[in-house]
Scaffold this motif. Structure first.
Motif, PDB file in Angstrom:
ATOM      1  N   THR A 141       0.838  -1.208   0.000  1.00 33.56           N
ATOM      2  CA  THR A 141       0.000   0.000   0.000  1.00 33.56           C
ATOM      3  C   THR A 141       0.869   1.254   0.000  1.00 33.56           C
ATOM      4  OG1 THR A 141      -1.810  -1.120   1.157  1.00 33.56           O
ATOM      5  CG2 THR A 141      -1.748   1.283   1.297  1.00 33.56           C
ATOM      6  N   ALA A 142       1.902   1.264   0.831  1.00 31.47           N
ATOM      7  CA  ALA A 142       2.795   2.425   0.896  1.00 31.47           C
ATOM      8  C   ALA A 142       3.499   2.671  -0.433  1.00 31.47           C
ATOM      9  CB  ALA A 142       3.823   2.226   2.007  1.00 31.47           C
ATOM     10  N   ALA A 143       3.918   1.608  -1.099  1.00 35.90           N
ATOM     11  CA  ALA A 143       4.604   1.740  -2.389  1.00 35.90           C
ATOM     12  C   ALA A 143       3.695   2.375  -3.436  1.00 35.90           C
ATOM     13  CB  ALA A 143       5.084   0.370  -2.865  1.00 35.90           C
ATOM     14  N   ASN A 144       2.473   1.888  -3.518  1.00 39.25           N
ATOM     15  CA  ASN A 144       1.564   2.395  -4.553  1.00 39.25           C
ATOM     16  C   ASN A 144       1.074   3.799  -4.244  1.00 39.25           C
ATOM     17  OD1 ASN A 144       1.182   0.199  -6.652  1.00 39.25           O
ATOM     18  ND2 ASN A 144       0.896  -0.954  -4.757  1.00 39.25           N
ATOM     19  N   GLN A 145       0.943   4.130  -2.962  1.00 34.27           N
ATOM     20  CA  GLN A 145       0.612   5.509  -2.610  1.00 34.27           C
ATOM     21  C   GLN A 145       1.738   6.453  -3.021  1.00 34.27           C
ATOM     22  OE1 GLN A 145      -0.180   5.343   1.610  1.00 34.27           O
ATOM     23  NE2 GLN A 145      -2.387   5.066   1.316  1.00 34.27           N
ATOM     24  N   ALA A 146       2.979   6.046  -2.808  1.00 34.67           N
ATOM     25  CA  ALA A 146       4.121   6.877  -3.188  1.00 34.67           C
ATOM     26  C   ALA A 146       4.136   7.123  -4.691  1.00 34.67           C
ATOM     27  CB  ALA A 146       5.418   6.222  -2.740  1.00 34.67           C
ATOM     28  N   ILE A 147       3.848   6.089  -5.468  1.00 37.27           N
ATOM     29  CA  ILE A 147       3.830   6.248  -6.917  1.00 37.27           C
ATOM     30  C   ILE A 147       2.681   7.138  -7.340  1.00 37.27           C
ATOM     31  CG2 ILE A 147       3.460   5.016  -9.091  1.00 37.27           C
ATOM     32  CD1 ILE A 147       5.085   2.723  -7.922  1.00 37.27           C
ATOM     33  N   GLU A 148       1.532   6.992  -6.698  1.00 37.70           N
ATOM     34  CA  GLU A 148       0.383   7.838  -7.041  1.00 37.70           C
ATOM     35  C   GLU A 148       0.681   9.302  -6.753  1.00 37.70           C
ATOM     36  OE1 GLU A 148      -3.038   9.203  -8.504  1.00 37.70           O
ATOM     37  OE2 GLU A 148      -2.318   7.132  -8.686  1.00 37.70           O
ATOM     38  N   PHE A 149       1.306   9.606  -5.638  1.00 39.95           N
ATOM     39  CA  PHE A 149       1.650  10.992  -5.337  1.00 39.95           C
ATOM     40  C   PHE A 149       2.687  11.528  -6.323  1.00 39.95           C
ATOM     41  CE2 PHE A 149      -0.515  10.475  -1.268  1.00 39.95           C
ATOM     42  CZ  PHE A 149      -1.041  11.740  -1.069  1.00 39.95           C
TER      43      PHE A 149
END
Length: 261
Positions: free
Chosen positions: A237-245
């Motif tokens: 979840t943290a990885a994909n949130q970082a990419i989305e931001f």
């Protein structure tokens, strides 16, 4: 439990493939084809260069000892990984016989292309004087997407669990930066707008992150997840949130370049 065969396969486990492709195929790279576009790009992007070190320093706090009295690290491999990354990011060879943080290299590149450093310099000055991040941003001509990106990074750095921080650090930064920066470098080179300091900064990250820091960061994620299915899911979840931001950051800078020929 999620099975992970090796660190090289981590991206497939932790990152949504379509989202990663959205990031690497973002139209921002093809828009940085003039000095004016480079100037505006760098005035926003420099904030993402700065906030990177908060992730690195949080990881250093977690896996090494930065207190007195000193105590031996519980995981020497992870401590070695993080210390090597911090060494390069905070005091790398500057290409001119000295040493510099990557943040300072970037500010030198801004100076070289004539990008305005007033917003980032004012931001850093206010932080040194004790202002909060939100107060330091107040009144600066900075895109909201940039502020959101930095705010997310600092919140995760302060409050995230170690495996979440490592995952965002790895998959939102070290793992994807070489490909992003190759796209950016290719665009600048094709338009003949790349200058010495900016080229050095991009080349250095393509080399170091691709060959050394990326593999280190992937192993660090494995170490901190420790085989726990719950931690792996939280790290995903943290990885994909970082990419989305990051995608939103690029969207904001793309809007900033809409009137640049």
């Amino acid at each position: 439990m999620t099975q992970i065969s090796s660190p090289d396969s981590l991206s497939d486990v932790f990152v949504d493939t379509d989202q990663r492709e959205r990031l690497l195929r973002h139209p921002i790279y093809a828009r940085v084809t003039s000095l004016e576009a480079a100037r505006r790009f760098m005035q926003e992007h420099v904030f993402a260069v700065w906030d990177f070190m908060s992730l690195a320093k949080r990881l250093q706090q977690e896996v090494t000892c930065v207190e007195v009295p000193w105590l031996e690290a519980a995981d020497p491999q992870s401590a070695r990984f993080v210390n090597e990354i911090v060494l390069a990011e905070e005091t790398d060879a500057d290409g001119r016989g000295g040493f510099s943080s990557h943040f300072e290299l970037y500010r030198q590149a801004m100076q070289e292309v004539g990008a305005g450093r007033t917003p980032i310099d004012s931001f850093i000055r206010q932080l040194r004087n004790g202002s909060s991040v939100s107060d330091a941003f107040a009144g600066l001509p900075v895109r909201q997407q940039t502020i959101d990106f930095v705010t997310h990074t600092l919140s995760l750095s302060a409050n995230g669990q170690p495996h979440e921080v490592a995952s965002a650090f790895c998959f939102g930064r070290e793992d994807v930066i070489p490909d992003m920066f190759r796209n950016l470098l290719d665009s600048c080179e094709s338009a003949n707008t790349i200058l010495e300091r900016f080229r050095y900064y991009l080349d250095r990250h393509i080399e170091v992150d691709g060959d050394t820091h990326g593999p280190m960061a992937r192993q660090l994620v494995l170490n901190l997840c420790g085989g726990s299915a719950e931690r792996i899911e939280e790290a995903r979840t943290a990885a994909n949130q970082a990419i989305e931001f990051r995608i939103r950051l690029w969207d904001g800078i793309l809007d900033e370049l809409s009137d640049v020929g």
